[in-house]
Write an enzyme that holds these catalytic residues in place. Structure first.
Site, PDB file in Angstrom:
ATOM      1  CG  ASN A  41       6.838 -23.565 -33.778  1.00 21.54           C
ATOM      2  OD1 ASN A  41       6.220 -23.358 -34.950  1.00 21.54           O
ATOM      3  ND2 ASN A  41       7.384 -22.570 -33.049  1.00 21.54           N
ATOM      4  CG  LEU A  42       3.360 -22.857 -28.802  1.00 16.75           C
ATOM      5  CD1 LEU A  42       2.186 -23.861 -28.197  1.00 16.75           C
ATOM      6  CD2 LEU A  42       3.761 -22.282 -27.415  1.00 16.75           C
ATOM      7  CB  CYS A  43       4.082 -19.854 -32.799  1.00 17.26           C
ATOM      8  SG  CYS A  43       4.076 -19.481 -30.975  1.00 17.26           S
ATOM      9  CB  THR A  44       2.172 -22.191 -37.262  1.00 19.38           C
ATOM     10  OG1 THR A  44       1.987 -20.849 -37.476  1.00 19.38           O
ATOM     11  CG2 THR A  44       0.942 -22.870 -36.383  1.00 19.38           C
ATOM     12  CD  GLU A  45       7.431 -19.648 -34.758  1.00 20.93           C
ATOM     13  OE1 GLU A  45       8.161 -19.248 -33.897  1.00 20.93           O
ATOM     14  OE2 GLU A  45       6.409 -20.392 -34.881  1.00 20.93           O
TER      15      GLU A  45
ATOM     16  CB  SER B  44      12.272 -19.949 -29.266  1.00 22.47           C
ATOM     17  OG  SER B  44      13.536 -18.932 -29.215  1.00 22.47           O
ATOM     18  CB  CYS B  45      10.635 -23.399 -31.211  1.00 23.72           C
ATOM     19  SG  CYS B  45       9.990 -21.824 -31.280  1.00 23.72           S
TER      20      CYS B  45
ATOM     21  N   GLY C  25       8.589 -23.493 -26.104  1.00 21.66           N
ATOM     22  CA  GLY C  25       7.625 -23.763 -26.715  1.00 21.66           C
ATOM     23  C   GLY C  25       7.527 -24.999 -27.333  1.00 21.66           C
TER      24      GLY C  25
ATOM     25  N   PRO D 234       5.737 -15.127 -33.478  1.00 19.40           N
ATOM     26  CG  PRO D 234       3.925 -16.182 -32.486  1.00 19.40           C
ATOM     27  CD  PRO D 234       5.476 -16.242 -32.900  1.00 19.40           C
TER      28      PRO D 234
END
Length: 920
Positions: free
Chosen positions: A541-545, A328-329, A357, A727
């Site tokens: 990463n792209l979504c801060t997790e 994913s990331c 991402g 997310p």
């Protein structure tokens, strides 16, 4: 369908004004002119939509009338018109329907045949079966109104779907009906493609045919070069027999449409993958290296098809295919030379191509004015290269499935940080703007302390402070002060001093105005990292997790999936036994991703094989609260966030330890916090030792962690990191639940994504309103008028207003408190969006100071209400573009409501942004 008559439109509008303003006012010159103008607007819109040769359905006319009234601000008149159209709809339904001549259907090969009325009725009846709140007769009647002689077969397949989806606002179960009708279209498409001739089956027939179809599907996918040839080595008869066709009926319309558009395998735009084959294909792809492949594939399939757990989008896209890029990331660090910079941008393109991402650490790149030895010149700083990275993300769009997406991170002490803050502004030099790139501040604790104390803050170019980026905690603070002293002595050439509070104020201002850069905290990410012995977390990463180490030799990779908490929670709380089974299987699936994965760059393979990180998260948190009748803004919700995450953490760590005993510990295990008996919960002490009084966090627990700690010390861990809450933008849609840990966005709104615009109604609320006799057309109108909020609607009881409070009615401090409780159990981080209804500098400061004080590692989007503009209209006849279903170029639908059409400060991602679904 009939040509529209403008005089009838004018009459209806005039009657609505009469009902509100009285006969005298309604007959005035002002109102007559207003009615004429509104009628003209409606007529123009209808002519643009319908074209010169096609009639218009009466519902479309009425939709446009209501839309024009609402846009013009005539809300009371619009409400009167809603009642008017409801009365006339009842009158029309009571009319005797004249006998219609037999209709014909035109097939793609040119032949014409009579409409099979019997099959049409059967399919609609099947779609409504088991849903007592729906009416097959109503859907059929609406479908028949839209038919015409010589209708194409594709249009005929679309007609009942369109009919059912107009009724979603009447009852949410019509979303299930719409999905089932779309499924009938998909079945015909898939069966015809595999058979090479016209073929179709209703649900009952397909239940018997699924096993045979599945074997044909696998063989054809391999022939087309799309499926991994090793799938043919599975016992396809055994797997086909394990498929559960009735699970096809569980999809909401949005979920089925998204799957149809972007997930199901196709050849020349002909889909040939059905839902249960899709889940089994993913399961087989993850079981390729298992000893008993069939048994594991069935186990994985059960988890996916039940919606108990869902893999992330890249895994769903590519598992079992010839290019299984399942991760994913990806997180990268960009080197400070021209070759390194463009190598990083090239890596972005290669990683994004197959649906990943990206998070880029740009802090090492020297700033404006820094000396360049090779040319004896001065650097232009990091911004011009960020512009190139931005354009690369746009150019590489993952095969049209989703837009490429990247987030750039910069530490707060970088000399270019002030220009970095401006990257998303809509004004200024376009060559120094990155409108498509996300940005995030990587904030050290030392900066936050100086904000609190009113101190100064010094900006440096990283080429003169080369070790600062790799330091954190007390070591960073001490070295940073040494460099400040050196600058004062003249030992550093490029630096600038500002007030820390002024910088903080500007960071929050830009966050409100543009939605970027996000606020993420460097020190808790590193001080609580299990892998601090083997490197540094330089960014998220792209979504801060994701919080994983990066360097020039290793690109961090994370493999995501999410537990559907709604499927494990009832009125009495969590089903712990079911949750344990789900988590254990899910961790095994995520670990398998690492071994079967297709790696596009060697740095990613190297990092993933050495450390084997996975990110197990959750979705449906809001749904789980609804099941227990717990309002999101309450102490009980915070406690549930704590206890539910503790259980997930307990079972996830245990599962990884069991895998370590079976398969071996990950390569870099020795020296990690795991190897020292320090679990994520224990690592809070490491942060507290550095923070002191600047950490206020509840440290309670309910489970006995001693056996887990002893187990990890005895057998190790299979994965360096195990948990992260993403997310879940799209996979939550597939499962039909609220995204991730998000609060309820609206009780009634339109979600926009790459598949179109979709009515989203809160089914829990509708059930409660029906039970209390409050669900009617006026309630629908009120919900639209008040943007899906219950608080202004007087007749709704207080307990329902509290339970179904929407995101902007909720004090985001509750979200921070719940996030802090989860964070103590998570070895990575969480995508935590924050909402604020009436922003002010003081509120933003208090909110983000609280996030830091509670030890959160990261925050995600700030969504603000004041800059959000909504348009209100009926949802009937406008929901869903169905762009992949209709063979005709789709007509732009009327704007429906409440749908966000502009959101400067309320930067949106996983809820309604059509493009941002990059993580999941």
């Amino acid at each position: 369908m009939s040509p529209f008559d403008s005089t009838r439109i004018a009459t209806a509008v005039a009657k609505a004004f009469h009902a509100v303003e009285g006969a005298d006012a309604a007959g005035s010159q002002r109102v007559r002119e207003l009615v004429a103008d509104l009628t003209s607007q409606v007529e123009e819109k209808l002519r643009r939509q319908a074209g010169p040769d096609r009639g218009v359905h009466i519902e479309q006319i009425q939709d446009q009338v209501e839309l024009v009234l609402m846009r013009g601000g005539h809300h009371k008149v619009a409400r009167a018109y809603v009642l008017y159209r409801e009365e006339h709809a009842k009158a029309r339904s009571a009319e005797v329907v004249p006998v219609r001549p037999a209709l014909t259907v035109r097939y793609p090969d040119g032949r014409v045949a009579p409409l099979d009325e019997e099959r049409l009725a059967l399919v609609v009846e099947e779609a409504c079966a088991g849903l007592p709140a729906t009416s097959a007769e109503t859907v059929l009647a609406e479908t028949r109104r839209n038919l015409y002689d010589g209708i194409t077969r594709a249009e005929l397949a679309l007609a009942p779907v369109m009919a059912a989806r107009t009724m979603v606002e009447i009852d949410p179960d019509y979303s299930l009906v719409s999905a089932r009708l779309l499924l009938d279209r998909l079945r015909r498409e898939a069966l015809t493609f595999l058979a090479g001739k016209d073929d179709e089956a209703n649900h009952a027939e397909m239940s018997a045919r699924y096993p045979e179809y599945f074997a044909d599907f696998v063989r054809r996918g391999i022939e087309l070069g799309q499926l991994e040839p090793r799938l043919a080595e599975f016992d396809l008869a055994r797997l086909g027999a394990a498929l559960l066709p009735d699970r096809d009926l569980a999809f909401q319309f949005l979920g089925m449409q998204v799957l149809y558009d972007r997930y199901f395998l196709h050849s020349d735009e002909h889909r040939y993958e059905l839902p249960q084959a899709f889940f089994m294909r993913v399961a087989m792809g993850l079981a390729l290296r298992e000893d008993d492949r069939e048994a594991r594939a069935v186990e994985f399939y059960e988890l996916l098809s039940s919606f108990d757990f869902m893999c992330s989008t890249p895994t769903l896209f590519n598992a079992g295919t010839t290019r299984p890029q399942l991760s994913s990331c990806f997180l990268t660090t960009v080197d400070d030379d021209l070759q390194g910079i463009f190598h990083g941008i090239s890596n972005n393109a290669l990683l994004s191509k197959f649906a990943g991402g990206l998070g880029n650490d740009w802090t090492p790149v020297r700033g404006i004015g820094a000396h360049i030895k090779g040319t004896n010149g001065k650097s232009q700083g990091v911004v011009p290269f960020l512009k190139i990275a931005n354009d690369t993300a746009v150019a590489v769009n993952q095969g049209g499935k989703r837009k490429g997406a990247v987030c750039a991170y910069l530490e707060t002490w970088h000399i270019d940080v002030e220009e970095f803050l401006d990257l998303r502004k809509n004004t200024g030099d376009e060559r120094r703007r990155t409108h498509d790139m996300n940005t995030a501040n990587w904030v050290p604790d030392e900066f936050m302390r100086r904000v609190g104390s009113g101190g100064d803050w010094t900006l440096f170019s990283p080429d003169e402070v080369p070790d600062l980026h790799d330091l954190f905690g007390d070591a960073f603070a001490a070295r940073y002060r040494e460099y400040e002293a050196a600058a004062d002595r003249g030992g550093i050439k490029v630096f600038r001093r500002v007030k820390a509070a002024d910088m903080w104020r500007r960071m929050l201002t830009m966050l409100f105005e543009t939605g970027h850069p996000w606020i993420t905290f460097k020190d808790p990410c590193n001080l609580r990292s299990p892998q601090q012995h083997s490197g540094v977390v330089h960014s998220s990463n792209l979504c801060t997790e994701i919080t994983l180490n990066t360097n020039l030799e290793e690109v961090a990779v994370c493999n995501l999936g999410s537990v559907n908490l709604a499927r494990h929670t009832g009125p009495d709380g969590i089903d712990s036994a079911r949750l344990e089974r789900t988590v254990r299987t899910a961790v095994r699936m995520l670990d398998n991703v690492i071994d079967v994965n297709y790696y596009t760059i060697p740095e990613a393979r190297r990092a993933n094989m050495r450390h084997r990180p996975v990110g197990l998260g959750l979705m449906g948190f809001q749904d789980a609260l609804f099941a227990q009748r717990i309002p999101m803004g309450s102490t009980a919700a915070v406690e549930f966030a704590d206890r539910s995450m503790e259980e997930i953490s307990y079972h996830a760590i245990s599962a990884s330890a069991d895998l370590a005993e079976e398969r071996g510990a990950y390569e870099s295990y020795e020296g990690s916090l795991w190897s020292r008996g320090i679990l994520p919960f224990d690592s809070i002490a490491l942060l507290a030792d550095t923070r002191g009084a600047d950490l206020e966090l509840d440290r309670s627990s309910t489970l006995d962690w001693a056996p887990v700690r002893e187990r990890v010390l005895a057998v190790g861990m299979r994965n360096s990191n195990v948990m992260a809450i993403a997310p879940t933008a799209t996979i939550a849609n597939i499962c039909g639940v609220n995204q991730s840990i998000e609060p309820l966005y609206r009780n009634l709104y339109v979600k926009s994504n790459m598949s179109g615009d979709f009515t989203v109604v809160n089914p829990d609320l509708i059930r409660d309103l029906k039970a209390r006799g409050l669900w009617d057309e006026v309630m629908v109108s009120d919900l639209k008028y008040y943007d899906g909020s219950l608080s202004p609607i007087e007749r709704i009881p207080a307990d329902l207003k509290a339970l179904y409070a929407t995101a902007f009615e909720l004090d985001s401090k509750w979200l921070v408190e719940a996030g802090a409780r989860r964070q103590k159990w998570i070895d990575q981080a969480q995508s935590l969006n924050l909402y604020i209804d009436q922003p002010s500098g003081r509120k933003l400061d208090e909110l983000y100071q609280l996030a830091w004080l509670r030890g959160l590692k990261t925050t995600y989007y700030l969504r603000s209400q004041s800059a959000t503009h909504v348009e209100k209209s009926t949802l009937r006849g406008t929901d869903g573009k169905l762009n992949a279903v209709s063979p005709v170029t789709p007509v732009a639908p009327a704007v429906t409501a409440p749908v966000v059409v502009e959101s400067a400060g309320a930067a949106v991602c996983s809820i309604i942004d059509p493009d941002c679904e990059a993580c999941q």
